[in-house]
Design an enzyme around this catalytic site. Structure first.
Site, mmCIF file in Angstrom:
data_model
loop_
_atom_site.group_PDB
_atom_site.id
_atom_site.type_symbol
_atom_site.label_atom_id
_atom_site.label_comp_id
_atom_site.label_asym_id
_atom_site.label_seq_id
_atom_site.Cartn_x
_atom_site.Cartn_y
_atom_site.Cartn_z
ATOM 1 N N LYS A 129 4.969 3.799 -11.911
ATOM 2 C CA LYS A 129 3.625 3.695 -12.516
ATOM 3 C C LYS A 129 3.081 5.043 -12.995
ATOM 4 O O LYS A 129 2.339 5.097 -13.969
ATOM 5 C CB LYS A 129 2.637 3.054 -11.528
ATOM 6 C CG LYS A 129 2.917 1.574 -11.291
ATOM 7 C CD LYS A 129 1.899 0.942 -10.352
ATOM 8 C CE LYS A 129 2.291 -0.474 -10.008
ATOM 9 N NZ LYS A 129 1.355 -1.141 -9.097
ATOM 10 N N ASP B 5 -4.305 -3.519 -11.829
ATOM 11 C CA ASP B 5 -4.295 -3.765 -10.374
ATOM 12 C C ASP B 5 -5.716 -3.868 -9.810
ATOM 13 O O ASP B 5 -6.008 -4.737 -8.991
ATOM 14 C CB ASP B 5 -3.554 -2.638 -9.641
ATOM 15 C CG ASP B 5 -2.039 -2.782 -9.727
ATOM 16 O OD1 ASP B 5 -1.552 -3.900 -9.981
ATOM 17 O OD2 ASP B 5 -1.344 -1.766 -9.530
HETATM 18 P P1 NAP Z 1 3.227 4.142 -2.373
HETATM 19 O O1 NAP Z 1 2.704 4.866 -3.569
HETATM 20 O O2 NAP Z 1 4.626 4.369 -1.910
HETATM 21 O O3 NAP Z 1 2.215 4.482 -1.171
HETATM 22 C C1 NAP Z 1 2.455 3.988 0.121
HETATM 23 C C2 NAP Z 1 1.214 4.176 0.984
HETATM 24 O O4 NAP Z 1 1.456 3.522 2.242
HETATM 25 C C3 NAP Z 1 0.893 5.642 1.315
HETATM 26 O O5 NAP Z 1 -0.508 5.770 1.420
HETATM 27 C C4 NAP Z 1 1.574 5.816 2.679
HETATM 28 O O6 NAP Z 1 0.984 6.823 3.472
HETATM 29 C C5 NAP Z 1 1.293 4.476 3.306
HETATM 30 N N1 NAP Z 1 2.209 4.107 4.388
HETATM 31 C C6 NAP Z 1 3.512 3.748 4.282
HETATM 32 N N2 NAP Z 1 4.020 3.426 5.492
HETATM 33 C C7 NAP Z 1 3.005 3.597 6.390
HETATM 34 C C8 NAP Z 1 2.897 3.428 7.807
HETATM 35 N N3 NAP Z 1 3.932 3.004 8.538
HETATM 36 N N4 NAP Z 1 1.707 3.681 8.386
HETATM 37 C C9 NAP Z 1 0.641 4.084 7.655
HETATM 38 N N5 NAP Z 1 0.687 4.274 6.315
HETATM 39 C C10 NAP Z 1 1.854 4.021 5.685
HETATM 40 O O7 NAP Z 1 3.124 2.560 -2.565
HETATM 41 P P2 NAP Z 1 2.010 1.781 -3.413
HETATM 42 O O8 NAP Z 1 2.431 1.653 -4.819
HETATM 43 O O9 NAP Z 1 0.697 2.418 -3.116
HETATM 44 O O10 NAP Z 1 2.089 0.301 -2.789
HETATM 45 C C11 NAP Z 1 1.557 0.018 -1.502
HETATM 46 C C12 NAP Z 1 1.726 -1.456 -1.219
HETATM 47 O O11 NAP Z 1 0.885 -2.225 -2.076
HETATM 48 C C13 NAP Z 1 3.153 -1.954 -1.463
HETATM 49 O O12 NAP Z 1 3.511 -2.753 -0.352
HETATM 50 C C14 NAP Z 1 3.045 -2.795 -2.716
HETATM 51 O O13 NAP Z 1 3.965 -3.866 -2.720
HETATM 52 C C15 NAP Z 1 1.614 -3.316 -2.600
HETATM 53 N N6 NAP Z 1 1.030 -3.693 -3.904
HETATM 54 C C16 NAP Z 1 0.631 -4.985 -4.079
HETATM 55 C C17 NAP Z 1 0.065 -5.368 -5.266
HETATM 56 C C18 NAP Z 1 -0.376 -6.792 -5.444
HETATM 57 O O14 NAP Z 1 -0.589 -7.201 -6.602
HETATM 58 N N7 NAP Z 1 -0.560 -7.539 -4.387
HETATM 59 C C19 NAP Z 1 -0.101 -4.438 -6.315
HETATM 60 C C20 NAP Z 1 0.290 -3.112 -6.093
HETATM 61 C C21 NAP Z 1 0.874 -2.756 -4.886
HETATM 62 P P3 NAP Z 1 1.464 8.371 3.334
HETATM 63 O O15 NAP Z 1 0.760 8.907 2.120
HETATM 64 O O16 NAP Z 1 1.009 8.994 4.597
HETATM 65 O O17 NAP Z 1 2.955 8.342 3.179
#
Ligand code: NAP
Length: 264
Positions: free
Chosen positions: A66, A100
């Site tokens: 993204k 989003d």
């Molecule tokens: P990302 O950029 O990889 O960011 C991941 C985030 O999760 C970071 O803030 C990370 O913290 C945190 N994290 C990961 N493992 C963790 C743990 N065990 N404990 C606490 N914090 C943790 O991913 P993203 O793009 O933001 O996506 C996040 C989630 O949203 C994904 O599961 C994705 O599938 C979902 N999503 C859903 C939709 C929908 O339409 N429903 C749309 C977009 C995304 P740190 O910074 O400390 O590493």
């Protein structure tokens, strides 16, 4: 020949977007063909160029591309500019958008009847998903928005982009209570949850986990205190509908598709 669209990511095999867009196309009578493209981690721009040269009209962009999509878009919507991330590309005018945030707000407000105006909101996470939704949550009129993240500097950096938004470490949330908590972390995918202090949620709160297709420890924690617990499937369908509108100028109904995906 049908107009071609696709979701581009890595991995992408699990994506429900082709099924969702096929339903939208059928219901609105739009002649589109929507597929999946797994781009190599170092080959996003090339994958886009190939798809475009083969007649593609636009695409959705998912993890981890993204931010790269944001950089290659020729022009940006205001919400993509705020998010600094793009999940929707329209090739004809090199337009990049981020649907989003509006997807989340529509799911909360329209589908679930959760009023956001005047409420206190907590966003967990500071990655791409959190970046995509903060602007839309503020635009929905919440009174207070706090961002908490495991890596605190990332929460501070994101909060600093939006006036009035605060950043906290998880343990610094002790003693606070929120109307709506949005889990924008990927912790649930690993069966984990951000370690939240007790009493952040109560029976009047809504807990929203962007992860879908599985129960998560965060949602289980929320149910245990009587809060309303919701997964991110509705957001997925709503962001897709907004992308469909960006490409086709037609707004598909989302509830029948959501009901079908939920098997109800
Ligand atoms: P990302 O950029 O990889 O960011 C991941 C985030 O999760 C970071 O803030 C990370 O913290 C945190 N994290 C990961 N493992 C963790 C743990 N065990 N404990 C606490 N914090 C943790 O991913 P993203 O793009 O933001 O996506 C996040 C989630 O949203 C994904 O599961 C994705 O599938 C979902 N999503 C859903 C939709 C929908 O339409 N429903 C749309 C977009 C995304 P740190 O910074 O400390 O590493």
């Amino acid at each position: 020949m049908s107009d071609r669209y696709a979701v581009i990511g890595n991995p992408v095999a699990h994506s429900k977007s082709p099924a969702i867009h096929a339903e939208f196309a059928r219901a609105t009578g739009q002649d589109i063909d929507y597929g999946r493209i797994e781009a190599p981690l170092d080959g996003f721009a090339e994958a886009i160029a190939r798809f475009r040269a083969a007649g593609g009209k636009g695409c959705n962009v998912t993890l981890p591309f993204k931010h790269e999509a944001f950089r290659i878009a020729g022009q940006l919507s205001e919400r993509a500019r705020l998010a600094r991330a793009v999940n929707t590309l329209r090739f004809a005018d090199s337009f990049g958008d981020n649907t989003d945030g509006i997807g989340l707000v529509r799911d909360l407000v329209d589908n679930m009847g959760v009023a956001l105006a005047g409420k206190s909101l907590l966003v967990l996470g500071a990655g791409g998903a959190a970046q995509g939704v903060v602007g839309a949550l503020l635009a929905a009129g919440c009174a207070r928005l706090v961002i908490a993240n495991r890596t605190l500097p990332k929460a501070h950096a994101l909060a600093a982009r939006f006036p009035g938004v605060a950043a906290r470490a998880y343990d610094a949330l002790a003693g606070e209570r929120f109307d709506v908590v949005v889990n924008a972390t990927s912790a649930g995918l690993a069966g984990e949850s951000p370690s939240l202090p007790a009493r952040i949620l109560d029976r009047e709160s809504v807990a929203y986990d962007m992860v879908y297709g599985r129960d998560t420890p965060f949602l289980a924690q929320a149910r245990a205190v009587g809060a309303r617990a919701v997964d991110g499937l509705g957001m997925l369908v709503e962001q897709a509908a907004e992308s469909f509108f960006v490409w086709r100028g037609v707004r598909p109904a989302t509830r029948p598709v959501l009901a079908k995906l939920r098997g109800s």
